[in-house]
Design an enzyme around this catalytic site. Structure first.
Site, mmCIF file in Angstrom:
data_model
loop_
_atom_site.group_PDB
_atom_site.id
_atom_site.type_symbol
_atom_site.label_atom_id
_atom_site.label_comp_id
_atom_site.label_asym_id
_atom_site.label_seq_id
_atom_site.Cartn_x
_atom_site.Cartn_y
_atom_site.Cartn_z
ATOM 1 N N PRO A 1 -30.039 -13.960 -11.606
ATOM 2 C CA PRO A 1 -30.713 -12.858 -12.294
ATOM 3 C C PRO A 1 -32.201 -12.811 -11.956
ATOM 4 O O PRO A 1 -32.846 -13.850 -11.848
ATOM 5 C CB PRO A 1 -30.512 -13.187 -13.775
ATOM 6 N N ARG B 1 -34.504 -9.249 -12.397
ATOM 7 C CA ARG B 1 -35.104 -8.229 -13.270
ATOM 8 C C ARG B 1 -34.913 -8.539 -14.761
ATOM 9 O O ARG B 1 -35.844 -8.408 -15.544
ATOM 10 C CB ARG B 1 -34.459 -6.884 -12.949
ATOM 11 N N GLY C 1 -28.435 -8.555 -10.919
ATOM 12 C CA GLY C 1 -28.218 -7.120 -11.054
ATOM 13 C C GLY C 1 -28.185 -6.537 -12.438
ATOM 14 O O GLY C 1 -28.144 -5.310 -12.596
ATOM 15 N N CYS D 1 -54.773 8.452 -2.169
ATOM 16 C CA CYS D 1 -54.736 9.756 -1.494
ATOM 17 C C CYS D 1 -53.337 10.118 -1.023
ATOM 18 O O CYS D 1 -53.098 10.235 0.191
ATOM 19 C CB CYS D 1 -55.688 9.728 -0.316
HETATM 20 N N1 LLP Z 1 -29.526 -11.767 -5.600
HETATM 21 C C1 LLP Z 1 -29.655 -11.032 -4.489
HETATM 22 C C2 LLP Z 1 -28.935 -11.453 -3.273
HETATM 23 C C3 LLP Z 1 -30.448 -9.867 -4.489
HETATM 24 O O1 LLP Z 1 -30.560 -9.140 -3.385
HETATM 25 C C4 LLP Z 1 -31.118 -9.496 -5.691
HETATM 26 C C5 LLP Z 1 -31.968 -8.299 -5.725
HETATM 27 C C6 LLP Z 1 -30.979 -10.317 -6.827
HETATM 28 C C7 LLP Z 1 -30.156 -11.430 -6.751
HETATM 29 C C8 LLP Z 1 -31.666 -10.027 -8.116
HETATM 30 O O2 LLP Z 1 -31.216 -8.850 -8.686
HETATM 31 P P1 LLP Z 1 -31.735 -8.367 -10.116
HETATM 32 O O3 LLP Z 1 -31.158 -9.299 -11.155
HETATM 33 O O4 LLP Z 1 -33.209 -8.437 -10.111
HETATM 34 O O5 LLP Z 1 -31.236 -6.990 -10.241
HETATM 35 N N2 LLP Z 1 -37.233 -3.523 -5.749
HETATM 36 C C9 LLP Z 1 -36.106 -2.974 -6.466
HETATM 37 C C10 LLP Z 1 -35.022 -4.013 -6.735
HETATM 38 C C11 LLP Z 1 -34.509 -4.698 -5.474
HETATM 39 C C12 LLP Z 1 -33.439 -5.735 -5.760
HETATM 40 C C13 LLP Z 1 -33.090 -6.488 -4.540
HETATM 41 N N3 LLP Z 1 -32.164 -7.551 -4.720
HETATM 42 C C14 LLP Z 1 -36.603 -2.334 -7.752
HETATM 43 O O6 LLP Z 1 -37.807 -2.335 -8.000
HETATM 44 O O7 LLP Z 1 -35.813 -1.786 -8.518
#
Ligand code: LLP
Length: 435
Positions: free
Chosen positions: A280, A282, A245, A350
């Protein structure tokens, strides 16, 4: 304010935007546009700064494949010692295939099928994060059939608002994720009583693109209290999975620093004696990637010029889905003194939603010119589709002066080949052909 890229691996050298030592225009010539380009050095830098920030903690970093599941990207992290967080049988297969050791793989997700559970148990992964009581029963039954024991964690819904976009917020009571925090004691006891299950601890993930530590502090404190409560009644919880996150800079946001995040981890759960797992996504790949596109046309409509590029919402869905901001930068460095103007930047699909930027202050763009969309390494290629029969954009990984196409662009024939026409359809062409 003008758009900028927030990764040192992408910079102008001699007036041309480079990925590490490779000019992006030369890649565009060989691969064609649009395409995704990732920097290997950027991946390494992100991963190492995260693990450095966690130094001294008993941490396993399980890279969340959902952010970017290209085999080369997963392998790059596996080579640095990363585990994997997977959410489907497909991602599990990818992680194993890329060389992630099974005992460093976590399987999360609200709807695991019996087949996926079987696959995870056979592979001997580190743990499955369970999101409902019903899922506990299924895992116990599948493990029994296979004669195996399933290591599980309960995913807690801590009822904390991550204060991020509503579509990527996952830790409030009403969200579909996890088991309500007030039920954890009871469900954990049930898991301990069920055959073929070995509960090892708790898990959480409250959302994505968090820019402040406060929601983490609140959630981690709640998790620490849950671990204490389980132990107080004689249950064992030795592992705590804190999810992912951590937010990055897309525009002008102050990113959440890994050091500040790690400080909150230490302060809230550092002394529990639990092994810690992090997921992690993103923050590992987001700013290590761009989407390169070519300007097709510039037309005047209404108040502002509209710049039409050859990338579209099927390649980068985030602006259409979340109104997300991605920096837009010309590959040829704009000369000093060139006046910027407010323009819209759109793709050729489109739908009006196929819009990357509205009223953005940008240097003048000419047809044929290359532009990049910044921060496209995460949730870019993985969310792309072949909408409008536009084949998936290829992916290129750069390392110093080397580059490799790590996913090729499929041909339209490849797409058509996967389909078939049943013989009870009488298309005019086929009728004529048969005559
Ligand atoms: N762990 C779990 C259980 C998750 O559901 C997620 C992301 C992560 C880890 C990784 O989170 P991050 O470090 O990437 O924030 N498509 C959306 C983001 C969806 C995230 C879903 N879960 C976007 O483009 O912003």
């Amino acid at each position: 304010m003008t758009d900028q890229l927030s990764s040192p691996e992408f910079r102008y050298v001699g007036g041309k935007l480079h990925a590490e030592e490779i000019p992006l225009d030369s890649l565009a010539d060989s691969v064609g546009t649009p395409f995704f380009c990732y920097s290997h050095a950027g991946l390494i830098r992100n991963y190492k700064s995260f693990t450095d920030a966690l130094a001294g903690l008993p941490a396993t970093v399980c890279y969340a494949l959902k952010a970017n599941s290209n085999q080369a990207v997963i392998s790059a992290f596996a080579a640095l010692g990363a585990g994997a967080d997977v959410v489907s049988g497909g991602e599990l297969r990818r992680a194993l295939e890329a060389g992630v050791p099974p005992d460093k793989i976590v399987f999360s997700g609200v709807g695991k099928t019996r087949e996926e559970i079987t696959q995870a148990l056979r592979a001997g992964i580190m743990q499955m994060n369970v999101e409902s009581e019903a899922e506990l029963d299924i895992i116990s039954s599948v493990a029994g059939e296979l004669g195996l024991t399933a290591r599980i964690s309960l995913r807690v819904n801590p009822d904390v608002d991550a204060r991020t976009h509503r579509k990527i917020s996952t830790g409030r009571r009403q969200d579909k994720f996890g088991i309500g925090i007030d039920r954890i004691g009871m469900v954990y006891a049930r898991a301990e009583a069920l055959p073929h299950l070995e509960p090892v601890g708790l898990a959480m993930h409250i959302g994505s693109q968090l820019l402040t530590v406060e929601p983490y502090r609140t959630a981690f404190q709640k998790m620490a209290a849950q671990v204490a409560a389980l132990r107080a009644v004689g249950m064992t919880a030795t592992r705590l999975d804190l999810g992912g996150g951590v937010g990055i800079t897309y525009k002008d946001e102050t990113p959440l620093l890994f050091q500040d995040y790690a400080a909150v981890v230490r302060e809230t759960v550092g002394d529990l004696g639990c092994d810690l797992v992090f997921e992690p996504g993103r923050s590992m790949v987001g700013n290590a990637g761009v989407l390169v596109s070519r300007v097709l046309y510039v037309k005047q409509a209404g108040a502002r010029p509209i710049v039409i590029v050859d990338a579209a919402m099927n390649d980068l869905a985030r602006p259409a889905m979340y109104d997300a901001y991605h920096a837009i930068i010309p590959v040829s460095e704009p000369q000093n003194g060139l006046s910027h103007a407010l323009v819209d930047v759109v793709g050729p699909i489109c739908e009006s939603g196929d819009t990357f930027a509205v009223s953005r202050n940008l240097p003048p763009f000419k047809p044929g010119e290359l532009v990049v969309f910044g921060s496209a390494g995460a949730y870019g290629a993985v969310m792309s589709s072949a909408y409008n029969s536009r084949p998936l954009a290829p992916e290129v990984l750069v390392s110093g002066a080397r580059s490799a196409v790590v996913r090729a662009r499929p041909s339209i024939e490849d797409l058509i080949r996967q389909e078939s026409i049943p013989d009870w359809i009488q298309a005019p062409e086929r009728v004529r052909g048969a005559a």
